[in-house]
Design a protein around this motif. Structure first.
Motif, PDB file in Angstrom:
ATOM      1  N   THR A 138       6.143  -5.266   5.310  1.00  0.00           N
ATOM      2  CA  THR A 138       6.587  -6.652   5.161  1.00  0.00           C
ATOM      3  C   THR A 138       5.405  -7.550   4.800  1.00  0.00           C
ATOM      4  O   THR A 138       4.246  -7.122   4.853  1.00  0.00           O
ATOM      5  N   ALA A 139       5.733  -8.800   4.487  1.00  0.00           N
ATOM      6  CA  ALA A 139       4.712  -9.797   4.148  1.00  0.00           C
ATOM      7  C   ALA A 139       4.067 -10.392   5.399  1.00  0.00           C
ATOM      8  O   ALA A 139       3.200 -11.247   5.288  1.00  0.00           O
ATOM      9  N   VAL A 140       4.493  -9.941   6.582  1.00  0.00           N
ATOM     10  CA  VAL A 140       3.893 -10.439   7.823  1.00  0.00           C
ATOM     11  C   VAL A 140       2.519  -9.779   7.985  1.00  0.00           C
ATOM     12  O   VAL A 140       2.415  -8.553   8.020  1.00  0.00           O
ATOM     13  N   GLY A 141       1.480 -10.609   8.060  1.00  0.00           N
ATOM     14  CA  GLY A 141       0.117 -10.072   8.167  1.00  0.00           C
ATOM     15  C   GLY A 141      -0.172  -9.505   9.531  1.00  0.00           C
ATOM     16  O   GLY A 141       0.598  -9.708  10.478  1.00  0.00           O
ATOM     17  N   PRO A 142      -1.296  -8.768   9.670  1.00  0.00           N
ATOM     18  CA  PRO A 142      -1.607  -8.104  10.942  1.00  0.00           C
ATOM     19  C   PRO A 142      -1.777  -9.073  12.117  1.00  0.00           C
ATOM     20  O   PRO A 142      -1.554  -8.680  13.254  1.00  0.00           O
ATOM     21  N   ALA A 143      -2.169 -10.314  11.844  1.00  0.00           N
ATOM     22  CA  ALA A 143      -2.309 -11.280  12.956  1.00  0.00           C
ATOM     23  C   ALA A 143      -1.272 -12.393  12.824  1.00  0.00           C
ATOM     24  O   ALA A 143      -1.547 -13.551  13.100  1.00  0.00           O
ATOM     25  N   GLU A 144      -0.069 -12.008  12.366  1.00  0.00           N
ATOM     26  CA  GLU A 144       1.012 -12.984  12.225  1.00  0.00           C
ATOM     27  C   GLU A 144       2.246 -12.509  12.987  1.00  0.00           C
ATOM     28  O   GLU A 144       2.386 -11.318  13.285  1.00  0.00           O
ATOM     29  N   GLY A 198      17.925   2.194  -1.915  1.00  0.00           N
ATOM     30  CA  GLY A 198      16.683   2.258  -2.682  1.00  0.00           C
ATOM     31  C   GLY A 198      16.487   1.085  -3.623  1.00  0.00           C
ATOM     32  O   GLY A 198      15.942   1.243  -4.716  1.00  0.00           O
ATOM     33  N   VAL A 199      16.936  -0.098  -3.180  1.00  0.00           N
ATOM     34  CA  VAL A 199      16.841  -1.291  -4.024  1.00  0.00           C
ATOM     35  C   VAL A 199      15.728  -2.197  -3.495  1.00  0.00           C
ATOM     36  O   VAL A 199      15.667  -2.466  -2.295  1.00  0.00           O
ATOM     37  N   ALA A 200      14.863  -2.667  -4.383  1.00  0.00           N
ATOM     38  CA  ALA A 200      13.770  -3.541  -3.969  1.00  0.00           C
ATOM     39  C   ALA A 200      14.321  -4.841  -3.403  1.00  0.00           C
ATOM     40  O   ALA A 200      15.308  -5.388  -3.928  1.00  0.00           O
ATOM     41  N   HIS A 201      13.706  -5.338  -2.338  1.00  0.00           N
ATOM     42  CA  HIS A 201      14.060  -6.624  -1.716  1.00  0.00           C
ATOM     43  C   HIS A 201      15.515  -6.692  -1.227  1.00  0.00           C
ATOM     44  O   HIS A 201      16.037  -7.770  -0.996  1.00  0.00           O
ATOM     45  N   PHE A 202      16.176  -5.558  -1.107  1.00  0.00           N
ATOM     46  CA  PHE A 202      17.541  -5.482  -0.541  1.00  0.00           C
ATOM     47  C   PHE A 202      18.551  -6.353  -1.291  1.00  0.00           C
ATOM     48  O   PHE A 202      19.530  -6.810  -0.694  1.00  0.00           O
ATOM     49  N   CYS A 203      18.354  -6.635  -2.575  1.00  0.00           N
ATOM     50  CA  CYS A 203      19.306  -7.535  -3.241  1.00  0.00           C
ATOM     51  C   CYS A 203      19.508  -7.135  -4.702  1.00  0.00           C
ATOM     52  O   CYS A 203      18.737  -6.355  -5.266  1.00  0.00           O
ATOM     53  N   SER A 204      20.574  -7.691  -5.292  1.00  0.00           N
ATOM     54  CA  SER A 204      20.869  -7.403  -6.685  1.00  0.00           C
ATOM     55  C   SER A 204      21.075  -8.703  -7.468  1.00  0.00           C
ATOM     56  O   SER A 204      22.207  -9.175  -7.615  1.00  0.00           O
ATOM     57  N   HIS A 259      10.303  -8.485   2.399  1.00  0.00           N
ATOM     58  CA  HIS A 259      10.232  -7.035   2.248  1.00  0.00           C
ATOM     59  C   HIS A 259       9.396  -6.640   1.046  1.00  0.00           C
ATOM     60  O   HIS A 259       9.764  -6.883  -0.091  1.00  0.00           O
ATOM     61  N   VAL A 260       8.278  -6.029   1.342  1.00  0.00           N
ATOM     62  CA  VAL A 260       7.337  -5.635   0.309  1.00  0.00           C
ATOM     63  C   VAL A 260       7.660  -4.208  -0.142  1.00  0.00           C
ATOM     64  O   VAL A 260       7.519  -3.854  -1.306  1.00  0.00           O
ATOM     65  N   GLY A 261       8.124  -3.388   0.767  1.00  0.00           N
ATOM     66  CA  GLY A 261       8.473  -1.991   0.475  1.00  0.00           C
ATOM     67  C   GLY A 261       9.002  -1.373   1.748  1.00  0.00           C
ATOM     68  O   GLY A 261       9.098  -2.054   2.767  1.00  0.00           O
ATOM     69  N   ALA A 319      11.660  -3.256   8.740  1.00  0.00           N
ATOM     70  CA  ALA A 319      11.849  -3.045   7.302  1.00  0.00           C
ATOM     71  C   ALA A 319      12.247  -1.607   6.967  1.00  0.00           C
ATOM     72  O   ALA A 319      11.835  -1.043   5.953  1.00  0.00           O
ATOM     73  N   ASP A 320      13.050  -1.031   7.843  1.00  0.00           N
ATOM     74  CA  ASP A 320      13.629   0.277   7.540  1.00  0.00           C
ATOM     75  C   ASP A 320      14.475   0.138   6.267  1.00  0.00           C
ATOM     76  O   ASP A 320      15.233  -0.818   6.133  1.00  0.00           O
ATOM     77  N   PRO A 321      14.344   1.059   5.324  1.00  0.00           N
ATOM     78  CA  PRO A 321      15.106   0.914   4.075  1.00  0.00           C
ATOM     79  C   PRO A 321      16.626   0.977   4.250  1.00  0.00           C
ATOM     80  O   PRO A 321      17.364   0.688   3.303  1.00  0.00           O
TER      81      PRO A 321
END
Ligand SMILES: Cc1cc2nc3c(=O)[nH]c(=O)nc-3n(C[C@H](O)[C@H](O)[C@H](O)COP(=O)(O)OP(=O)(O)OC[C@H]3O[C@@H](n4cnc5c(N)ncnc54)[C@H](O)[C@@H]3O)c2cc1C
Ligand code: FES
Ligand code: FES
Lengths: 159, 291
Positions: free
Chosen positions: B161-167, B221-227, B155-157, B121-123
């Motif tokens: 990411t939304a992938v949890g620590p045990a996922e 610098g766009v949230a979720h990489f989309c417009s 992509h949360v930021g 999730a590199d920006p």
């Protein structure tokens, strides 16, 4: 951790720390210093070796990841004392000056020619684009690879 | 010489084993795929996991590009070079082939994986923008089951990411939609470098009209990489020069790019506009079969 690596056809067995990078394993533990190490940012490509026949930047692979795999370095290119055409090409065309980038360039060039025996100049430049040379301006490196393409091996790492 | 901090090394033998190791070893354990983002960060000591779980042994199970029903599925351990070489990808999602040609260099592409790229999730990551444009989904596995979420929601930021620590992320899925086309446009300062700015477009045409569209942006610098703003300008309209210009302007308007060694903020915002217009123009031409 104990690892077994087939390095240039020879089985090697060593006890290494998991954090040891493959490039340092090859140079400092296995003692094959042909592979060079030139940066900490995975940019220069001096460290390119083949891991199971695929060129990788060995500074960005852990030695433990090569456990039970094959690694081929520049020492593995010449067979029976006969230079690979890529090595011969670098001699014919003055493809190196200081020689620091050369082992990595040759490993990538050999792999390219194994998969694309007659590459265009653009394809050669693209294949080598992850590797830096501070001396030659790349021109003679490209010519060396073209020389090798025009003089294919009868023996060598690829045969 | 930069060396990572000491860590314990484990090798996963299956996806379930990798997840069981993550559960057992806790939050200081990290998966390592190609290692081409994680190991450089460990060398710089920006990351110092206590345990590394190597998932390269899972290549046999998780490296694939295949068509299933009306979608293409890409395994998480597929290397960049394999995605670039895939005829299935070239046929259905030219945006990914465009992007892979300019992601890093050929040697890095031999090792870096699709899963590792989007989980980093590199920006400035390219595939995140391309998958956002394609409205792709990602499959995430845990000890209790699987969930499918949109690539945009992955992509949360920055670096989150939304992938949890045990996922673990196991697959990317992209629907094949008739009459669609896509393209990726990136400006980089030198070959193999991260984007100064990049934009990807996907359009589905219905006659002369854009029926659906996706616009992905990276390094901007766009949230979720989309417009969604640019998408709204396109959907329901014929892609005339005026409409495409308005979509480019809409995309640029939501960007917030940092001024850094790759260029000043206003230059990058200008690129967002121009690259979005070019990507849409090429995507429409591909959708209409006029390459
Ligand atoms: C010199 C250089 C130039 C580059 N240029 C670009 C560029 O221009 N554009 C670009 O987009 N990228 C670029 N990259 C990044 C490159 O694409 C990386 O290989 C990639 O981003 C990371 O993939 P990896 O498999 O190496 O991941 P790793 O480094 O192994 O992992 C990255 C992160 O993802 C996690 N992870 C990995 N796999 C999974 C999984 N399946 N499920 C959950 N978490 C997982 C890891 O725990 C880690 O946190 C460049 C890299 C280098 C070294
Ligand atoms: S030493 Fe520079 S890329 Fe490996
Ligand atoms: S010959 Fe000196 S770096 Fe290439």
């Amino acid at each position: 951790m104990q690892i077994n690596v087939n390095l240039n056809g020879t089985e090697q067995s060593h006890d290494v720390e998991p954090r040891l990078l493959l490039v340092h394993y090859i140079r400092d533990v296995a003692g094959e210093t042909g592979t060079h190490w030139g940066c900490d940012t995975s940019n220069c490509g001096a460290c390119v070796v083949w891991l199971d026949d695929v060129p990788v930047k060995s500074c960005t692979v852990l030695a433990v990841m090569a456990d039970k795999h094959r690694v081929t370095t520049i020492e593995g290119l010449a067979v029976g004392g006969v230079l690979d055409p890529v090595q011969q090409g670098f001699m014919e065309c003055h493809g190196l000056q200081c020689g620091f980038c050369t082992p990595g360039m040759m490993m990538t060039a050999r792999w390219l020619l194994d998969h694309n025996p007659n590459p265009s100049e653009l394809e050669i430049r693209e294949a080598l684009s992850g590797q830096l040379c501070r001396c030659t301006g790349y021109h003679n490196i490209v010519k060396s690879v073209q020389w090798a393409a025009a003089h294919p091996a009868t023996v060598g790492a690829s045969t | 010489m930069q060396t990572p901090r000491s860590f314990e090394y484990e090798r996963a033998t299956s996806v379930d084993h990798a997840i069981a190791l993550l559960e057992r070893l806790g939050p200081e354990a990290r998966l390592v795929a190609g290692g081409h983002s994680l190991l450089p960060m460990m060398k710089l000591r920006l990351a110092a996991p206590e345990h590394l779980i190597d998932i390269n042994p899972l290549v046999a199970d998780l490296s694939y590009v295949r068509v299933e029903g009306n979608e293409v599925r890409i395994g998480a351990m597929t290397r960049h070079a394999e995605l670039l070489a895939s005829p299935i990808i070239a046929e259905h999602f030219a945006i990914l082939t465009d992007a892979e040609k300019v992601i890093a260099d050929p040697i890095v592409r031999n090792r870096g994986t699709i899963g590792g790229s989007i989980c980093q999730a590199d920006p400035s990551e390219d595939l995140s923008a391309a998958f956002a444009a394609l409205k792709a989904s990602v499959l995430i596995r845990s000890g209790t089951g699987e969930r499918l979420i949109s690539a945009r929601d992955l992509h949360v930021g920055p670096y989150e990411t939304a992938v949890g620590p045990a996922e673990m992320l196991t697959e990317v899925r992209i629907a094949i939609r008739a009459g669609s086309g896509s393209a990726y446009e990136k400006v980089e300062r030198r070959v193999g470098d991260w984007a100064v700015a990049a934009s990807g477009a996907w359009v589905q045409m219905s006659g002369d009209t854009v029926a659906d569209a996706g616009i992905g942006l990276t390094a901007l610098g766009v949230a979720h990489f989309c417009s969604p703003e640019a998408e709204a300008v396109l959907i329901g309209h014929a892609p005339t020069a005026e409409v495409i210009a308005a979509a480019g302007a809409a995309a640029a308007s939501i960007t917030n790019p940092p001024t850094d060694q790759r260029g000043p903020s206003d230059y990058k915002r200008h690129l967002a506009d121009i690259l979005t217009q070019r990507a849409i123009t090429r995507a429409v031409a591909r959708a209409l079969g006029r390459n």
